[in-house]
Design a protein around this motif. Structure first.
Motif, PDB file in Angstrom:
ATOM      1  N   ALA A   6      -1.287   8.289  -8.209  1.00  0.00           N
ATOM      2  CA  ALA A   6      -0.368   8.190  -7.076  1.00  0.00           C
ATOM      3  C   ALA A   6      -1.094   8.458  -5.769  1.00  0.00           C
ATOM      4  CB  ALA A   6       0.796   9.171  -7.257  1.00  0.00           C
ATOM      5  N   ILE A   7      -1.947   9.487  -5.766  1.00  0.00           N
ATOM      6  CA  ILE A   7      -2.686   9.825  -4.540  1.00  0.00           C
ATOM      7  C   ILE A   7      -3.674   8.733  -4.184  1.00  0.00           C
ATOM      8  CG2 ILE A   7      -4.371  11.427  -3.556  1.00  0.00           C
ATOM      9  CD1 ILE A   7      -2.962  13.667  -5.152  1.00  0.00           C
ATOM     10  N   ARG A   8      -4.417   8.244  -5.179  1.00  0.00           N
ATOM     11  CA  ARG A   8      -5.450   7.241  -4.902  1.00  0.00           C
ATOM     12  C   ARG A   8      -4.863   5.885  -4.528  1.00  0.00           C
ATOM     13  NH1 ARG A   8     -10.421   9.165  -5.969  1.00  0.00           N
ATOM     14  NH2 ARG A   8     -10.611  10.920  -7.430  1.00  0.00           N
ATOM     15  N   SER A   9      -3.686   5.564  -5.025  1.00  0.00           N
ATOM     16  CA  SER A   9      -3.095   4.254  -4.726  1.00  0.00           C
ATOM     17  C   SER A   9      -2.198   4.277  -3.495  1.00  0.00           C
ATOM     18  CB  SER A   9      -2.303   3.741  -5.931  1.00  0.00           C
ATOM     19  OG  SER A   9      -1.194   4.583  -6.212  1.00  0.00           O
ATOM     20  N   ARG A  10      -1.916   5.474  -2.966  1.00  0.00           N
ATOM     21  CA  ARG A  10      -1.125   5.539  -1.744  1.00  0.00           C
ATOM     22  C   ARG A  10      -1.923   4.981  -0.579  1.00  0.00           C
ATOM     23  NH1 ARG A  10      -0.771   6.763   2.945  1.00  0.00           N
ATOM     24  NH2 ARG A  10      -2.923   7.524   2.862  1.00  0.00           N
ATOM     25  N   GLY A 159       5.405   6.975  -7.383  1.00  0.00           N
ATOM     26  CA  GLY A 159       5.894   7.198  -8.738  1.00  0.00           C
ATOM     27  C   GLY A 159       7.020   6.260  -9.120  1.00  0.00           C
ATOM     28  N   GLN A 160       7.713   5.706  -8.124  1.00  0.00           N
ATOM     29  CA  GLN A 160       8.784   4.735  -8.357  1.00  0.00           C
ATOM     30  C   GLN A 160       8.308   3.294  -8.184  1.00  0.00           C
ATOM     31  OE1 GLN A 160      11.961   5.707  -9.415  1.00  0.00           O
ATOM     32  NE2 GLN A 160      10.840   7.644  -9.621  1.00  0.00           N
ATOM     33  N   GLY A 161       6.985   3.118  -8.049  1.00  0.00           N
ATOM     34  CA  GLY A 161       6.442   1.773  -7.869  1.00  0.00           C
ATOM     35  C   GLY A 161       6.584   1.238  -6.462  1.00  0.00           C
ATOM     36  N   LEU A 162       6.896   2.119  -5.510  1.00  0.00           N
ATOM     37  CA  LEU A 162       7.095   1.720  -4.121  1.00  0.00           C
ATOM     38  C   LEU A 162       5.878   2.077  -3.285  1.00  0.00           C
ATOM     39  CD1 LEU A 162      10.728   3.080  -3.736  1.00  0.00           C
ATOM     40  CD2 LEU A 162      10.089   0.682  -4.006  1.00  0.00           C
ATOM     41  N   HIS A 163       5.820   1.496  -2.104  1.00  0.00           N
ATOM     42  CA  HIS A 163       4.798   1.845  -1.123  1.00  0.00           C
ATOM     43  C   HIS A 163       5.493   2.280   0.165  1.00  0.00           C
ATOM     44  CE1 HIS A 163       0.732   1.273  -2.597  1.00  0.00           C
ATOM     45  NE2 HIS A 163       1.170   0.269  -3.337  1.00  0.00           N
ATOM     46  N   GLU A 204      -3.116  -7.776   5.647  1.00  0.00           N
ATOM     47  CA  GLU A 204      -3.199  -6.419   6.192  1.00  0.00           C
ATOM     48  C   GLU A 204      -3.099  -5.348   5.104  1.00  0.00           C
ATOM     49  OE1 GLU A 204       0.915  -7.895   7.725  1.00  0.00           O
ATOM     50  OE2 GLU A 204      -0.881  -8.766   6.816  1.00  0.00           O
ATOM     51  N   ASN A 205      -2.466  -5.712   3.981  1.00  0.00           N
ATOM     52  CA  ASN A 205      -2.342  -4.741   2.893  1.00  0.00           C
ATOM     53  C   ASN A 205      -3.608  -4.624   2.063  1.00  0.00           C
ATOM     54  OD1 ASN A 205       0.232  -4.101   3.691  1.00  0.00           O
ATOM     55  ND2 ASN A 205       1.219  -5.526   2.282  1.00  0.00           N
ATOM     56  N   GLY A 206      -4.595  -5.448   2.366  1.00  0.00           N
ATOM     57  CA  GLY A 206      -5.885  -5.331   1.699  1.00  0.00           C
ATOM     58  C   GLY A 206      -6.785  -4.282   2.328  1.00  0.00           C
ATOM     59  N   LEU A 207      -6.340  -3.695   3.430  1.00  0.00           N
ATOM     60  CA  LEU A 207      -7.152  -2.685   4.101  1.00  0.00           C
ATOM     61  C   LEU A 207      -7.193  -1.400   3.285  1.00  0.00           C
ATOM     62  CD1 LEU A 207      -8.685  -1.583   6.595  1.00  0.00           C
ATOM     63  CD2 LEU A 207      -6.445  -0.952   7.547  1.00  0.00           C
ATOM     64  N   GLU A 208      -8.385  -0.922   3.010  1.00  0.00           N
ATOM     65  CA  GLU A 208      -8.566   0.370   2.351  1.00  0.00           C
ATOM     66  C   GLU A 208      -9.405   1.246   3.272  1.00  0.00           C
ATOM     67  OE1 GLU A 208      -9.729   0.541  -1.683  1.00  0.00           O
ATOM     68  OE2 GLU A 208      -8.448  -1.128  -2.310  1.00  0.00           O
ATOM     69  N   THR A 209      -8.808   2.289   3.780  1.00  0.00           N
ATOM     70  CA  THR A 209      -9.513   3.148   4.733  1.00  0.00           C
ATOM     71  C   THR A 209     -10.425   4.121   3.993  1.00  0.00           C
ATOM     72  OG1 THR A 209      -7.595   4.630   4.735  1.00  0.00           O
ATOM     73  CG2 THR A 209      -7.728   2.990   6.485  1.00  0.00           C
ATOM     74  N   PRO A 210     -11.633   4.323   4.513  1.00  0.00           N
ATOM     75  CA  PRO A 210     -12.582   5.224   3.843  1.00  0.00           C
ATOM     76  C   PRO A 210     -12.212   6.687   4.075  1.00  0.00           C
ATOM     77  CG  PRO A 210     -13.512   4.435   5.897  1.00  0.00           C
ATOM     78  CD  PRO A 210     -12.198   3.713   5.725  1.00  0.00           C
ATOM     79  N   ARG A 211     -12.738   7.551   3.232  1.00  0.00           N
ATOM     80  CA  ARG A 211     -12.567   8.990   3.395  1.00  0.00           C
ATOM     81  C   ARG A 211     -13.938   9.651   3.378  1.00  0.00           C
ATOM     82  NH1 ARG A 211      -8.333   7.265   4.516  1.00  0.00           N
ATOM     83  NH2 ARG A 211      -6.253   8.076   3.988  1.00  0.00           N
ATOM     84  N   ALA A 212     -14.108  10.665   4.187  1.00  0.00           N
ATOM     85  CA  ALA A 212     -15.357  11.413   4.199  1.00  0.00           C
ATOM     86  C   ALA A 212     -15.538  12.122   2.864  1.00  0.00           C
ATOM     87  CB  ALA A 212     -15.343  12.426   5.338  1.00  0.00           C
ATOM     88  N   PRO A 213     -16.764  12.233   2.378  1.00  0.00           N
ATOM     89  CA  PRO A 213     -16.995  12.958   1.134  1.00  0.00           C
ATOM     90  C   PRO A 213     -16.711  14.446   1.305  1.00  0.00           C
ATOM     91  CG  PRO A 213     -19.077  12.415   2.183  1.00  0.00           C
ATOM     92  CD  PRO A 213     -18.009  11.704   2.967  1.00  0.00           C
ATOM     93  N   VAL A 214     -16.455  15.102   0.192  1.00  0.00           N
ATOM     94  CA  VAL A 214     -16.120  16.528   0.218  1.00  0.00           C
ATOM     95  C   VAL A 214     -17.197  17.336   0.951  1.00  0.00           C
ATOM     96  CG1 VAL A 214     -15.761  18.575  -1.238  1.00  0.00           C
ATOM     97  CG2 VAL A 214     -14.708  16.390  -1.862  1.00  0.00           C
ATOM     98  N   SER A 215     -18.448  16.927   0.792  1.00  0.00           N
ATOM     99  CA  SER A 215     -19.551  17.671   1.408  1.00  0.00           C
ATOM    100  C   SER A 215     -19.469  17.697   2.924  1.00  0.00           C
ATOM    101  CB  SER A 215     -20.894  17.064   0.980  1.00  0.00           C
ATOM    102  OG  SER A 215     -20.983  15.699   1.377  1.00  0.00           O
ATOM    103  N   GLU A 216     -18.721  16.774   3.539  1.00  0.00           N
ATOM    104  CA  GLU A 216     -18.616  16.733   4.992  1.00  0.00           C
ATOM    105  C   GLU A 216     -17.545  17.670   5.548  1.00  0.00           C
ATOM    106  OE1 GLU A 216     -18.350  13.026   6.995  1.00  0.00           O
ATOM    107  OE2 GLU A 216     -20.009  12.108   5.883  1.00  0.00           O
TER     108      GLU A 216
END
Length: 225
Positions: A6-10, A159-163, A204-216
């Motif tokens: 759920a977290i990764r697909s949000r 969890g309900q299949g929604l975005h 526009e829904n193909g956009l996946e925003t990056p996240r800084a690694p934990v080490s940062e």
């Protein structure tokens, strides 16, 4: 859905299918979201849920205000800094440029960028919109509580299949919202949330925003190895 999935697909979805969502599903999402922790269990969140003609009428009026007298509207709290600085300025620019690239909008195409921005006020075609309020008599800690509540909404929706898409842009137009909905005078309009089924064909829904690694962003102390 496992919580990790759920977290990764949000993600922030910016075009939805028109498929209706049963009221019972929305109530289930809000019931789960209300399990968010809050200081002394004050539960500071207030939610206005809109759909159908009520949502459409609200969106029409906000669009009119945004197109013709946006300068007279302002949020009742500061979301962003007055002066941007790194690394936050770079992250902000990157996500903006990436979104417009997905949509095929050139950086200097101001008109196309404005049109895309205005889609915020149609909840990106989602069938349901949520407007999130917070009692202004509370203090900064309640914004922390509210953030956890909002995150629960977004994850429970998965969890309900929604975005969804959390939208601070609605905060500017609290005066228009008050003409349509019983938003109490003591409430600050904090944000809107678009809720629905993702349009999988929308670029526009193909956009996946990056996240800084934990080490940062994290420092570990007292661990072996």
């Amino acid at each position: 859905m496992h919580i990790d999935n759920a977290i990764r697909s949000r993600k922030s979805v910016r075009r939805f299918r028109p498929d209706a969502i049963p009221r019972a599903t929305i109530e289930h999402i809000l019931e789960l979201a209300a399990r968010a922790p809050s200081g002394n269990n004050v539960q500071p969140w207030h939610v206005q849920v809109v759909a159908g003609e009520i949502k459409d009428a609200l969106c029409r009026d906000i669009l009119t205000a945004a197109q013709h007298d946006a300068g007279t509207h302002a949020p009742e709290y500061a979301y962003y800094p007055d002066d941007w600085f790194e690394p936050y300025r770079g992250r902000r620019r990157e996500v903006g440029f990436s979104l417009y690239h997905q949509l095929g909008i050139a950086r200097d195409d101001t008109e196309a960028r404005n049109i895309q921005m205005l889609r915020n006020f149609q909840f990106f075609d989602a069938p349901v919109g949520l407007l999130i309020g917070l009692d202004r008599r509370l203090n900064t800690g309640s914004y922390i509580d509210l953030g956890m509540f909002i995150q629960n909404i977004l994850l429970a929706a998965r969890g309900q299949g929604l975005h969804s898409c959390a939208q601070a842009a609605f905060a500017n137009f609290h005066q228009v919202v008050r003409r349509h909905l019983p938003l109490p005078d003591e409430d600050i309009l904090v944000c809107g949330i678009a809720l629905g089924y993702e349009d999988g064909d929308a670029p526009e829904n193909g956009l996946e925003t990056p996240r800084a690694p934990v080490s940062e962003f994290a420092a570990f102390h007292g661990f072996e190895g």
